[in-house]
Design a protein around this motif. Structure first.
Motif, short mmCIF file in Angstrom:
data_model
loop_
_atom_site.label_atom_id
_atom_site.label_comp_id
_atom_site.label_asym_id
_atom_site.label_seq_id
_atom_site.Cartn_x
_atom_site.Cartn_y
_atom_site.Cartn_z
N LYS A 64 4.34 14.57 -21.21
CA LYS A 64 5.15 13.43 -21.64
C LYS A 64 4.24 12.21 -21.76
N GLN A 65 4.24 11.59 -22.95
CA GLN A 65 3.30 10.52 -23.22
C GLN A 65 3.98 9.38 -23.98
N TYR A 66 3.59 8.15 -23.67
CA TYR A 66 4.15 6.98 -24.35
C TYR A 66 3.58 6.90 -25.76
N ARG A 67 4.48 6.72 -26.74
CA ARG A 67 4.07 6.56 -28.13
C ARG A 67 4.58 5.21 -28.63
N HIS A 68 3.67 4.26 -28.75
CA HIS A 68 4.07 2.88 -29.01
C HIS A 68 4.79 2.69 -30.34
N PRO A 69 4.37 3.33 -31.45
CA PRO A 69 5.07 3.06 -32.71
C PRO A 69 6.57 3.34 -32.66
N VAL A 70 7.00 4.34 -31.87
CA VAL A 70 8.42 4.66 -31.79
C VAL A 70 9.06 4.14 -30.51
N ARG A 71 8.26 3.48 -29.66
CA ARG A 71 8.76 2.89 -28.40
C ARG A 71 9.50 3.91 -27.54
N MET A 72 8.86 5.09 -27.37
CA MET A 72 9.46 6.14 -26.57
C MET A 72 8.38 6.91 -25.83
N LYS A 73 8.76 7.52 -24.72
CA LYS A 73 7.95 8.56 -24.10
C LYS A 73 8.45 9.90 -24.62
N LEU A 74 7.56 10.65 -25.24
CA LEU A 74 7.94 11.91 -25.87
C LEU A 74 7.34 13.10 -25.14
N TRP A 75 8.12 14.15 -25.01
CA TRP A 75 7.57 15.42 -24.55
C TRP A 75 6.84 16.07 -25.73
N GLU A 76 5.60 16.48 -25.51
CA GLU A 76 4.74 16.98 -26.57
C GLU A 76 3.99 18.21 -26.08
N ILE A 77 3.33 18.89 -27.02
CA ILE A 77 2.35 19.91 -26.65
C ILE A 77 0.97 19.27 -26.77
N PRO A 78 -0.05 19.77 -26.07
CA PRO A 78 -1.38 19.18 -26.15
C PRO A 78 -1.85 19.10 -27.60
N ALA A 79 -2.44 17.97 -27.95
CA ALA A 79 -2.87 17.75 -29.34
C ALA A 79 -3.95 16.68 -29.38
N GLY A 80 -4.68 16.66 -30.48
CA GLY A 80 -5.71 15.63 -30.62
C GLY A 80 -6.29 15.63 -32.02
N LEU A 81 -7.10 14.61 -32.28
CA LEU A 81 -7.71 14.43 -33.59
C LEU A 81 -8.89 15.36 -33.80
N LEU A 82 -9.16 15.65 -35.06
CA LEU A 82 -10.42 16.27 -35.45
C LEU A 82 -11.43 15.13 -35.57
N ASP A 83 -12.18 14.90 -34.51
CA ASP A 83 -13.02 13.71 -34.42
C ASP A 83 -14.23 13.74 -35.34
N VAL A 84 -14.69 14.94 -35.68
CA VAL A 84 -15.91 15.08 -36.47
C VAL A 84 -15.57 15.75 -37.80
N PRO A 85 -15.97 15.17 -38.95
CA PRO A 85 -15.69 15.82 -40.23
C PRO A 85 -16.22 17.26 -40.25
N GLY A 86 -15.38 18.21 -40.70
CA GLY A 86 -15.78 19.60 -40.75
C GLY A 86 -15.72 20.31 -39.43
N GLU A 87 -15.19 19.66 -38.39
CA GLU A 87 -15.12 20.28 -37.06
C GLU A 87 -14.26 21.54 -37.08
N ASN A 88 -14.71 22.58 -36.39
CA ASN A 88 -13.94 23.80 -36.27
C ASN A 88 -12.65 23.49 -35.50
N PRO A 89 -11.47 23.70 -36.10
CA PRO A 89 -10.22 23.33 -35.43
C PRO A 89 -9.96 24.11 -34.13
N LEU A 90 -10.43 25.36 -34.06
CA LEU A 90 -10.26 26.11 -32.82
C LEU A 90 -11.02 25.44 -31.69
N HIS A 91 -12.24 25.03 -31.94
CA HIS A 91 -13.02 24.35 -30.90
C HIS A 91 -12.34 23.06 -30.47
N ALA A 92 -11.80 22.33 -31.43
CA ALA A 92 -11.10 21.09 -31.11
C ALA A 92 -9.86 21.37 -30.26
N ALA A 93 -9.12 22.44 -30.59
CA ALA A 93 -7.92 22.78 -29.83
C ALA A 93 -8.27 23.20 -28.41
#
Length: 207
Positions: A64-93
């Protein structure tokens, strides 16, 4: 058979009126089918990964994490950005599952790929199914900002489905991930899912 297809309409002018830390806003003048030109503003996004981590008791790891644009704490699954162009998505996950939940997984499959809001953002998300979970040894990854306030839980799949359909759970990746899991179980089974290194045209990567 329905299938989305690549297509790119002619752009006569483009500008980037805002550049942020991770994303930017682009303005394109696009030639329409009738010959007219329409201006389209959209967010340029590096792409993301998300992980539906399923344990041996048929529970999903959620946070559960605060998300400011919607002014709510949302239950989510782990997630994140692909920080490096061309990054292998499995490694990022794998990285996100470790950093956010201090968990690793033995079996990885692609659950589904989505564009989150294609009318106003080019964000593409690959949602993985991770099984064979275990705790990572050693110190937890140090978190900051909104992540320092996260709550964690392991919730039965059926309970999450109920919450989604009742309008109680709203996070895009959680909703899509949980309902995709139910759909593949009711259809061809988990073994029919694409391998973790499956091609992803929306965000090409090197294996």
């Amino acid at each position: 058979m329905l299938k989305d297809t690549p297509e790119e309409w002619r752009v006569t002018a483009t500008a980037t009126p805002f550049t942020g830390k991770k994303t930017s806003v682009r303005t394109d003048d696009v030639v329409m089918p009738d010959g007219g030109v329409a201006r389209r503003d959209y967010q340029v996004h590096p792409g993301s990964v998300a992980v539906l981590a399923l344990d041996d008791r048929d529970r999903v790891l959620v946070l559960k994490q605060y998300r400011h644009p919607v002014r709510m704490k949302l239950w989510e699954i782990p997630a994140g950005l692909l920080d490096v162009p061309g990054e292998n998505p499995l490694h990022a996950a794998q990285r996100e599952l470790y950093e956010e939940a201090h968990v690793k997984a033995e079996d990885w499959r692609v659950l589904t790929d989505v564009y989150t809001t294609p009318g106003g953002c080019d964000e593409a998300v690959r949602i993985f199914l991770a099984r064979g979970l275990s705790e990572v040894e050693g110190e937890r990854f140090e978190v900051s900002e909104e992540e320092a306030d996260m709550e964690f839980a392991r919730v039965p799949v059926d309970e999450l489905v109920r919450g989604v359909l009742a309008g109680e759970l709203h996070n895009n990746c959680l909703v899509v991930g949980v309902l995709s899991l139910q759909a593949v179980r009711a259809g061809d089974g988990l073994e029919s899912l694409r391998p973790a290194e499956a091609e992803w045209p929306a965000r090409p990567f090197s294996v």
